[in-house]
Motif scaffolding. Structure first.
Motif, PDB file in Angstrom:
ATOM      1  N   ASN A  61       0.823  -1.210   0.000  1.00  0.00           N
ATOM      2  CA  ASN A  61       0.000   0.000   0.000  1.00  0.00           C
ATOM      3  C   ASN A  61       0.856   1.258   0.000  1.00  0.00           C
ATOM      4  N   LYS A  62       1.947   1.222   0.753  1.00  0.00           N
ATOM      5  CA  LYS A  62       2.833   2.383   0.805  1.00  0.00           C
ATOM      6  C   LYS A  62       3.483   2.633  -0.549  1.00  0.00           C
ATOM      7  N   SER A  63       3.945   1.559  -1.197  1.00  0.00           N
ATOM      8  CA  SER A  63       4.565   1.727  -2.514  1.00  0.00           C
ATOM      9  C   SER A  63       3.546   2.218  -3.535  1.00  0.00           C
ATOM     10  N   GLN A  64       2.317   1.732  -3.462  1.00  0.00           N
ATOM     11  CA  GLN A  64       1.271   2.183  -4.383  1.00  0.00           C
ATOM     12  C   GLN A  64       0.936   3.655  -4.131  1.00  0.00           C
ATOM     13  N   LEU A  65       0.926   4.067  -2.893  1.00  0.00           N
ATOM     14  CA  LEU A  65       0.667   5.467  -2.567  1.00  0.00           C
ATOM     15  C   LEU A  65       1.768   6.355  -3.117  1.00  0.00           C
ATOM     16  N   ILE A  66       3.004   5.933  -2.991  1.00  0.00           N
ATOM     17  CA  ILE A  66       4.132   6.717  -3.511  1.00  0.00           C
ATOM     18  C   ILE A  66       4.041   6.823  -5.029  1.00  0.00           C
ATOM     19  N   LYS A  67       3.735   5.715  -5.705  1.00  0.00           N
ATOM     20  CA  LYS A  67       3.604   5.738  -7.164  1.00  0.00           C
ATOM     21  C   LYS A  67       2.484   6.686  -7.600  1.00  0.00           C
ATOM     22  N   ASN A  68       1.349   6.597  -6.930  1.00  0.00           N
ATOM     23  CA  ASN A  68       0.221   7.470  -7.276  1.00  0.00           C
ATOM     24  C   ASN A  68       0.544   8.930  -7.015  1.00  0.00           C
ATOM     25  N   SER A  69       1.244   9.209  -5.926  1.00  0.00           N
ATOM     26  CA  SER A  69       1.603  10.583  -5.600  1.00  0.00           C
ATOM     27  C   SER A  69       2.557  11.158  -6.648  1.00  0.00           C
ATOM     28  N   ILE A  70       3.543  10.378  -7.053  1.00  0.00           N
ATOM     29  CA  ILE A  70       4.495  10.835  -8.080  1.00  0.00           C
ATOM     30  C   ILE A  70       3.764  11.101  -9.395  1.00  0.00           C
ATOM     31  N   LEU A  71       2.889  10.198  -9.785  1.00  0.00           N
ATOM     32  CA  LEU A  71       2.130  10.371 -11.014  1.00  0.00           C
ATOM     33  C   LEU A  71       1.266  11.639 -10.952  1.00  0.00           C
ATOM     34  N   PHE A  72       0.579  11.819  -9.848  1.00  0.00           N
ATOM     35  CA  PHE A  72      -0.254  13.021  -9.680  1.00  0.00           C
ATOM     36  C   PHE A  72       0.599  14.277  -9.744  1.00  0.00           C
ATOM     37  N   PHE A  73       1.735  14.264  -9.087  1.00  0.00           N
ATOM     38  CA  PHE A  73       2.623  15.429  -9.078  1.00  0.00           C
ATOM     39  C   PHE A  73       3.135  15.734 -10.484  1.00  0.00           C
ATOM     40  N   LEU A  74       3.517  14.712 -11.239  1.00  0.00           N
ATOM     41  CA  LEU A  74       3.998  14.923 -12.604  1.00  0.00           C
ATOM     42  C   LEU A  74       2.902  15.509 -13.498  1.00  0.00           C
ATOM     43  N   ILE A  75       1.709  14.975 -13.386  1.00  0.00           N
ATOM     44  CA  ILE A  75       0.598  15.494 -14.180  1.00  0.00           C
ATOM     45  C   ILE A  75       0.308  16.946 -13.801  1.00  0.00           C
ATOM     46  N   PHE A  76       0.361  17.239 -12.524  1.00  0.00           N
ATOM     47  CA  PHE A  76       0.123  18.610 -12.054  1.00  0.00           C
ATOM     48  C   PHE A  76       1.187  19.559 -12.621  1.00  0.00           C
ATOM     49  N   ILE A  77       2.442  19.154 -12.566  1.00  0.00           N
ATOM     50  CA  ILE A  77       3.522  19.992 -13.098  1.00  0.00           C
ATOM     51  C   ILE A  77       3.336  20.214 -14.599  1.00  0.00           C
ATOM     52  N   ILE A  78       2.978  19.164 -15.335  1.00  0.00           N
ATOM     53  CA  ILE A  78       2.756  19.302 -16.782  1.00  0.00           C
ATOM     54  C   ILE A  78       1.608  20.268 -17.059  1.00  0.00           C
ATOM     55  N   LEU A  79       0.529  20.156 -16.308  1.00  0.00           N
ATOM     56  CA  LEU A  79      -0.603  21.065 -16.497  1.00  0.00           C
ATOM     57  C   LEU A  79      -0.236  22.507 -16.190  1.00  0.00           C
ATOM     58  N   VAL A  80       0.501  22.724 -15.120  1.00  0.00           N
ATOM     59  CA  VAL A  80       0.919  24.079 -14.765  1.00  0.00           C
ATOM     60  C   VAL A  80       1.842  24.636 -15.839  1.00  0.00           C
ATOM     61  N   TYR A  81       2.764  23.832 -16.319  1.00  0.00           N
ATOM     62  CA  TYR A  81       3.700  24.276 -17.359  1.00  0.00           C
ATOM     63  C   TYR A  81       2.959  24.646 -18.641  1.00  0.00           C
ATOM     64  N   THR A  82       2.050  23.771 -19.074  1.00  0.00           N
ATOM     65  CA  THR A  82       1.317  24.067 -20.309  1.00  0.00           C
ATOM     66  C   THR A  82       0.428  25.293 -20.149  1.00  0.00           C
ATOM     67  N   THR A  83      -0.109  25.499 -18.973  1.00  0.00           N
ATOM     68  CA  THR A  83      -0.930  26.691 -18.729  1.00  0.00           C
ATOM     69  C   THR A  83      -0.088  27.947 -18.865  1.00  0.00           C
ATOM     70  N   PHE A  84       1.091  27.968 -18.287  1.00  0.00           N
ATOM     71  CA  PHE A  84       1.951  29.141 -18.379  1.00  0.00           C
ATOM     72  C   PHE A  84       2.458  29.349 -19.806  1.00  0.00           C
ATOM     73  N   VAL A  85       2.729  28.270 -20.519  1.00  0.00           N
ATOM     74  CA  VAL A  85       3.222  28.398 -21.891  1.00  0.00           C
ATOM     75  C   VAL A  85       2.147  29.029 -22.777  1.00  0.00           C
ATOM     76  N   PHE A  86       0.906  28.565 -22.641  1.00  0.00           N
ATOM     77  CA  PHE A  86      -0.167  29.096 -23.484  1.00  0.00           C
ATOM     78  C   PHE A  86      -0.578  30.497 -23.060  1.00  0.00           C
ATOM     79  N   MET A  87      -0.418  30.839 -21.802  1.00  0.00           N
ATOM     80  CA  MET A  87      -0.802  32.179 -21.359  1.00  0.00           C
ATOM     81  C   MET A  87       0.246  33.214 -21.813  1.00  0.00           C
ATOM     82  N   ASN A  88       1.480  32.810 -21.932  1.00  0.00           N
ATOM     83  CA  ASN A  88       2.538  33.731 -22.340  1.00  0.00           C
ATOM     84  C   ASN A  88       2.689  33.798 -23.865  1.00  0.00           C
ATOM     85  N   SER A  89       2.006  32.941 -24.595  1.00  0.00           N
ATOM     86  CA  SER A  89       2.138  32.949 -26.054  1.00  0.00           C
ATOM     87  C   SER A  89       1.342  34.066 -26.698  1.00  0.00           C
TER      88      SER A  89
END
Length: 89
Positions: A61-89
């Motif tokens: 369960n702990k390893s699954q939680l860590i995997k899910n947290s990393i995945l969520f964090f990566l998706i969040f970072i990608i969304l934030v990055y794409t938002t800033f890229v499109f807003m500055n274009s």
């Protein structure tokens, strides 16, 4: 007067709302009365086996939680990055 259909629908709605409804507690009581079966387990586990199983499940369960947290964090970072890229274009 041409409101006969709407009045008829209203009367039908009121009649349907008057019906007796079965509560969740009544359903639960009826289910318990119908199912008086008891559980029988053919296998038994020792205290040592149960503690090993508990440790293994907690570790998984702990390893699954860590995997899910990393995945969520990566998706969040990608969304934030794409938002800033499109807003500055």
């Amino acid at each position: 007067m041409g409101f006969g259909g709407s009045v008829s629908a209203m009367i039908t709605s009121l009649k349907n709302n008057k019906r007796k409804r079965v509560s969740a507690f009544e359903k639960l009581e009826r289910l318990q009365k119908e199912n008086n079966d008891t559980l029988h387990f053919k296998k038994s586990a020792s205290k040592k086996e149960l503690t090993q199983l508990k440790k293994r499940v907690l570790k998984e369960n702990k390893s699954q939680l860590i995997k899910n947290s990393i995945l969520f964090f990566l998706i969040f970072i990608i969304l934030v990055y794409t938002t800033f890229v499109f807003m500055n274009s």
